[in-house]
Design a protein around this motif. Sequence first.
Motif, mmCIF file in Angstrom:
data_model
loop_
_atom_site.group_PDB
_atom_site.id
_atom_site.type_symbol
_atom_site.label_atom_id
_atom_site.label_comp_id
_atom_site.label_asym_id
_atom_site.label_seq_id
_atom_site.Cartn_x
_atom_site.Cartn_y
_atom_site.Cartn_z
ATOM 1 N N GLN A 2 0.840 -1.189 0.000
ATOM 2 C CA GLN A 2 0.000 0.000 0.000
ATOM 3 C C GLN A 2 0.880 1.244 0.000
ATOM 4 O O GLN A 2 1.731 1.413 0.859
ATOM 5 N N ILE A 3 0.662 2.118 -0.987
ATOM 6 C CA ILE A 3 1.431 3.355 -1.077
ATOM 7 C C ILE A 3 0.890 4.342 -0.049
ATOM 8 O O ILE A 3 -0.320 4.563 0.025
ATOM 9 N N VAL A 50 8.418 6.480 -6.663
ATOM 10 C CA VAL A 50 9.625 6.236 -5.865
ATOM 11 C C VAL A 50 9.345 5.196 -4.782
ATOM 12 O O VAL A 50 10.140 4.269 -4.568
ATOM 13 N N TYR A 51 8.205 5.328 -4.112
ATOM 14 C CA TYR A 51 7.887 4.378 -3.035
ATOM 15 C C TYR A 51 7.699 2.966 -3.592
ATOM 16 O O TYR A 51 8.160 1.986 -2.989
ATOM 17 N N THR A 52 7.042 2.858 -4.732
ATOM 18 C CA THR A 52 6.811 1.544 -5.332
ATOM 19 C C THR A 52 8.129 0.852 -5.664
ATOM 20 O O THR A 52 8.304 -0.350 -5.390
ATOM 21 N N LEU A 53 9.061 1.600 -6.232
ATOM 22 C CA LEU A 53 10.369 1.030 -6.567
ATOM 23 C C LEU A 53 11.093 0.532 -5.319
ATOM 24 O O LEU A 53 11.667 -0.558 -5.311
ATOM 25 N N ILE A 54 11.066 1.335 -4.262
ATOM 26 C CA ILE A 54 11.773 0.970 -3.033
ATOM 27 C C ILE A 54 11.081 -0.189 -2.324
ATOM 28 O O ILE A 54 11.732 -1.075 -1.767
ATOM 29 N N ARG A 59 13.242 -5.111 1.282
ATOM 30 C CA ARG A 59 13.543 -4.703 2.652
ATOM 31 C C ARG A 59 12.276 -4.749 3.505
ATOM 32 O O ARG A 59 11.163 -4.831 2.999
ATOM 33 N N SER A 60 12.454 -4.650 4.808
ATOM 34 C CA SER A 60 11.322 -4.635 5.732
ATOM 35 C C SER A 60 10.585 -3.308 5.593
ATOM 36 O O SER A 60 11.149 -2.316 5.107
ATOM 37 N N PRO A 61 9.320 -3.230 6.032
ATOM 38 C CA PRO A 61 8.561 -1.981 5.925
ATOM 39 C C PRO A 61 9.253 -0.789 6.587
ATOM 40 O O PRO A 61 9.232 0.325 6.054
#
Length: 216
Positions: A2-3, A50-54, A59-61
């Motif tokens: 979820q973004i 950017v958030y979707t790529l990362i 990695r953990s949330p």
Amino acid sequence: MQIPYFAETDHPQVKSLSHYSDRELLTLFQRYPEEGKYFTAIFCRYSPIVYTLIAHSGRSPVQVDYLFALTWRHIYYAMMELDLRGSSVPGMEDFNLQNWLINMTALCINQADVPPVESIHYSLSAASPPLWCYTHQALDFLPPLQRLIVLMSQTFHWSEARISAYLQSEGETVSPHQVRSLLISGLQELQRSLPADIREIYLGEEGTVEKQESLL
């Protein structure tokens, strides 16, 4: 996945810039560094990508949120250095901000040294990346001792007594009462050093030094 939703997207200061092109926003960001709304508008426009790529980096949330903030801080300083003179600069003839941001994000994903979860004190819900960037920039205006006290209090949640004891072990004679005084004045100065529009967007008219907690 979820973004995250960022409330600043709906702030009038940011919404009023929605008709500007990427290049116009970037030019205004460079031309008026004392204003934070242009960087915030770019952040709101491209934070989902950017958030979707990362988020897909494995990695953990908690690490994803921290790397997301680190990436935007890296983007903030890198955008300051971009030369937008077009054809007079090799490689800038067909500059595309979205592609550039994707490349910068990939670079951060591959090169960032993200600490283990238990060492991360950043909270995305407490400090959106633009506010985090401008708060860290404002820290540079504080005297070194006061900056250290603010960081120990707000980042590590040390008490005035513990901060005083640590400083005394380092040769600085500062009582807990003096620590408290330096902390309050430091937080006040930190808030004053933020761009006026950043204070309006993130802290509101009722913004107080208490709202500085968790920003560092």
